[in-house]
Each structure stands twice: as C-alpha cells, then as structure tokens.
Design an enzyme around this catalytic site. Structure first.
Site, short mmCIF file in Angstrom:
data_model
loop_
_atom_site.label_atom_id
_atom_site.label_comp_id
_atom_site.label_asym_id
_atom_site.label_seq_id
_atom_site.Cartn_x
_atom_site.Cartn_y
_atom_site.Cartn_z
CB SER A 144 -1.06 0.04 1.32
OG SER A 144 -1.58 1.28 1.33
CE1 TYR A 157 -4.58 -1.91 4.14
CE2 TYR A 157 -3.72 0.20 4.08
CZ TYR A 157 -4.10 -1.22 3.51
OH TYR A 157 -4.33 -1.15 2.06
#
Length: 264
Positions: A144, A157
């Site tokens: 990400s 996350y």
C-alpha cells in the site's frame, strides 16, 4: 509491442473478490493464465466470476481463509495436484481498520496483522514448498501507499503494510537462488467503489471537514501529480509485469502505483 503470454501457466490470487483483486484477476486472465480465484467467501467473487464466464477465461474458484494455515496448504497442494505446478502467487487478501491509534483495540490490531501480514506469510510458505524444488516462480504481494508513510487513522493497517515490504525483501533473499522473483506493489487510493475505498474516503472527508464526497475527491486528486486516481486494472497490469520474464532481474522491490504521490 511487447506481449506477455501466460498460456500454460497458473496463478493463485487471494482476495480475488475485492476491487483490486478483480483488476489483478482480469489482467492475469487476459494474459492467458489459469487464474485460481480465492476469497474468504465464494459469493464475494460473484462479480468477477460472471465477467470471467462471459469472457471465456480459464479459472477456478476457492473459498479460503488466509489465516487458516492447514486450509492454505491444502489449497496450494490441490492446485499443484490438478495443474502439475504453481507458477505464480499474488497475495491481495487484506482488510483495513480506520481508527486513531488510541482508539485501536488490541483485538483489531491483531486481526489486521493476522490477515494482511501473517496470512500472507502462510500463503508464501505454502507456495514456496513447491516453487523452491521446481526452481521457478513469481510472487507478488499487494502492499500500500501506507507502506511508505504511517497513517494516523490507520495504524494497524500501516503497520501491516510496512511488514509486507520487509517480508517481501526477506523472502526475495530466500528465493533468489531458486530463480524465484518476489516483489510488492504499493497502490495509492484505488477508485473501485469497494468497502475499503468507501471507508478510506469517508475517513478523509471527515478529516478534511468537507461537506461532500465530490469535494473530498477533488482535494485528494490534487495531491497526485498525474491528477488521476488508480484503477484496479492499473494494479493488475503491474502485477502481470512483475510476474513476467520481463521482470526477471527485479526482486525484493516495492513498486509505487499511486499517480506519483510517493516517488522513491
């Protein structure tokens, strides 16, 4: 024009029911691969399965919980038994939790890491049990943009995705001598109308204090030098490239596909 042809090759794709997963699945299928679509629930893949049926792509579907190590091993073994080998693995299964750090419970933190990082580790080990003896293979891990910089409202996350980059490098070192390439992709915000996308936009809208999603997206787009959000197909194209022989001398890398948001 360079043509990537995966005819006769197969790929296991986790998280195939998500927006990014669908784009990746489509890219592998268009290149001619047999795509093993895996997700926690079979119904999550209804949309991509309907598309694959209409296009006549070569695929199979599997219900898979990436946190269940015996199930992961069983699936990889069944693919090898059916197809004779496992050529490629793309780890796309992931979840997000939007909360400020002090509001993030241990349960939430552990769950995100269990899926995004430990689950990925289980899939990689299961695949390498067959790729290492075969002396060939490609592994692509979906990280990400949060791999590049922590996010105050996505601590779990972000931590998991930082871990994905380190795991990618470590596995690349382990597998390089066996002709196995291991890389990661760091997508920016992918415009796919998925639950993860909607949750992230909602969080940013609240943080910016804007009164509409349209204004929020305008601000977010201004952050990108290309002024263009990523699509699932953008991520899929990167995954196919990294899985091809065009990337034979690329390993242990994390490729930004984020409109220039991060440049490194």
């Amino acid at each position: 024009m360079i043509n990537i042809d995966f005819t006769g090759k197969n790929v296991l794709l986790t998280g195939a029911g998500g927006g990014i997963g669908g784009g990746i699945a489509r890219a592998y299928a268009k290149a001619g691969a047999r795509v093993h679509l895996a997700d926690l629930k079979l119904e999550a893949m209804d949309r991509i399965v309907a598309e694959f049926k209409a296009a006549g792509y070569n695929y199979a579907t599997h219900a898979l919980d990436v946190t269940d190590e015996p199930a992961v091993n069983k699936l990889v073994e069944s693919i090898v038994a059916e197809d004779g080998k496992l050529d490629m693995l793309c780890n796309c299964a992931g979840i997000v939790a939007n909360a400020y750090y002090m509001d993030t419970t241990a349960e939430t933190f552990e769950k995100v890491l269990a899926v995004n990082l430990v689950g990925m580790h289980k899939c990689i080990q299961a695949a390498l049990k067959h790729m290492l003896p075969a002396g060939a293979g490609k592994i692509v891990n979906i990280a990400s943009a949060s791999t590049r910089k922590g996010v105050a409202t996505q601590s779990a996350y972000s931590a998991s995705k930082f871990g994905v980059q380190s795991l990618t490098q470590s596995v690349a070192l382990t597998a390089a001598a066996s002709n196995i390439n291991v890389n990661a992709i760091c997508p920016g915000l992918v415009f796919d109308n998925s639950g993860m996308y909607e949750s992230t936009v909602s969080m940013i809208k609240k943080r910016l204090g804007t009164d509409s999603e349209e204004k929020t997206l305008e601000v977010m787009k201004s952050w990108l030098p290309t002024r263009r959000f990523q699509t699932p197909d953008d991520i899929g194209n990167a995954a196919v490239f990294l899985s091809s022989d065009l990337a034979v001398n690329i390993t242990g890398q994390a490729l930004n596909v984020d409109g220039g948001f991060f440049m490194n």
